[in-house]
Design an enzyme around this catalytic site. Structure first.
Site, short mmCIF file in Angstrom:
data_model
loop_
_atom_site.label_atom_id
_atom_site.label_comp_id
_atom_site.label_asym_id
_atom_site.label_seq_id
_atom_site.Cartn_x
_atom_site.Cartn_y
_atom_site.Cartn_z
N CYS A 1 0.98 -1.25 -0.23
CA CYS A 1 0.07 0.09 0.00
C CYS A 1 1.10 1.29 0.10
CB CYS A 1 -0.93 -0.10 1.18
SG CYS A 1 -0.21 0.09 2.88
N ASN B 1 2.35 1.41 4.33
CA ASN B 1 2.59 0.18 5.05
C ASN B 1 2.25 0.33 6.52
OD1 ASN B 1 5.41 -2.10 5.48
ND2 ASN B 1 3.16 -2.44 5.22
N CYS C 1 -1.22 0.84 7.57
CA CYS C 1 -2.83 0.58 7.71
C CYS C 1 -3.35 -0.62 6.85
CB CYS C 1 -3.43 1.83 7.22
SG CYS C 1 -3.40 3.39 8.10
N ARG C 2 -3.32 -0.47 5.71
CA ARG C 2 -4.00 -1.71 4.74
C ARG C 2 -2.99 -2.96 4.53
NH1 ARG C 2 -5.28 2.19 -0.19
NH2 ARG C 2 -3.30 3.07 0.63
N SER C 3 -1.95 -2.61 4.04
CA SER C 3 -0.92 -3.80 3.76
C SER C 3 -0.72 -4.56 5.10
CB SER C 3 0.26 -3.33 2.79
OG SER C 3 1.10 -2.63 3.47
N ASP D 1 -8.20 3.95 1.34
CA ASP D 1 -7.06 4.19 2.38
C ASP D 1 -7.82 4.85 3.61
OD1 ASP D 1 -5.21 5.42 4.01
OD2 ASP D 1 -4.29 6.61 2.65
#
Ligand code: 4NP
Length: 155
Positions: free
Chosen positions: A9, A12, A14-16, A123
């Site tokens: 993301c 690195n 929050c999402r990934s 995001d």
């Protein structure tokens, strides 16, 4: 040799990190290695956002030990599959791919669920906790499909 999957993301944090933890939880650790990275370098060395950690913890997954890192050129040779969270990540990552083979490893995460629909994992950085829960649900759905596919491909 284990199959290596990289989740990418922007930050690195929050999402990934969630994608890494979720996919890891669905794959046998002796056959698959899952990692994550960001295209940006703002959060390198930091742990995941506390809202991602809390969301994962609520679903029984511990991502608190992860550390953010930036995507690097060797990732394109080291990893077999590279999943990105949104169209902007796709543009940034494919721009760095050294050749066509490397570019072909890069896939939009939600394409695994809604093929060709170009759906982003949003995001959640500027959202509240519910934004993180939504991201978790999306990633959980995509990771189940990815895990099934990988296990079939490599069994
Ligand atoms: P991520 O979210 O890409 O899901 O880790 C973000 C976290 C931080 C920033 C952007 C996105 N930032 O600009 O600091």
């Amino acid at each position: 040799m284990p199959v290596k999957i990289l989740m990418v993301c922007l930050g690195n944090i929050c999402r990934s990190p969630l994608a890494e933890g979720i996919l890891q939880s669905k794959l046998p650790a002796d056959k698959f290695i899952v990692d994550s990275a960001g295209t940006g370098d703002w959060h390198v060395g930091q742990g995941p956002d506390k809202r991602s950690v809390a969301t994962a913890k609520g679903r029984g997954i511990d991502i608190s030990c992860q550390k953010a890192r930036q995507l690097k050129p060797s990732d394109f040779t080291e990893f077999d599959h590279i999943y990105v969270m949104d169209a902007s990540n796709y543009k940034d990552v494919t721009k760095l791919a050294p050749d066509a083979e490397a570019k072909a490893k890069v896939k939009l995460m939600m394409d695994e669920v809604f093929h060709g629909k170009n759906i982003d994992v949003p995001d959640p950085y500027w959202s509240e906790q519910d934004g993180f829960e939504n991201v978790y649900d999306m990633l959980d759905q995509a990771c189940s499909i990815v895990a099934d596919k990988l296990i079939k491909e490599h069994s």
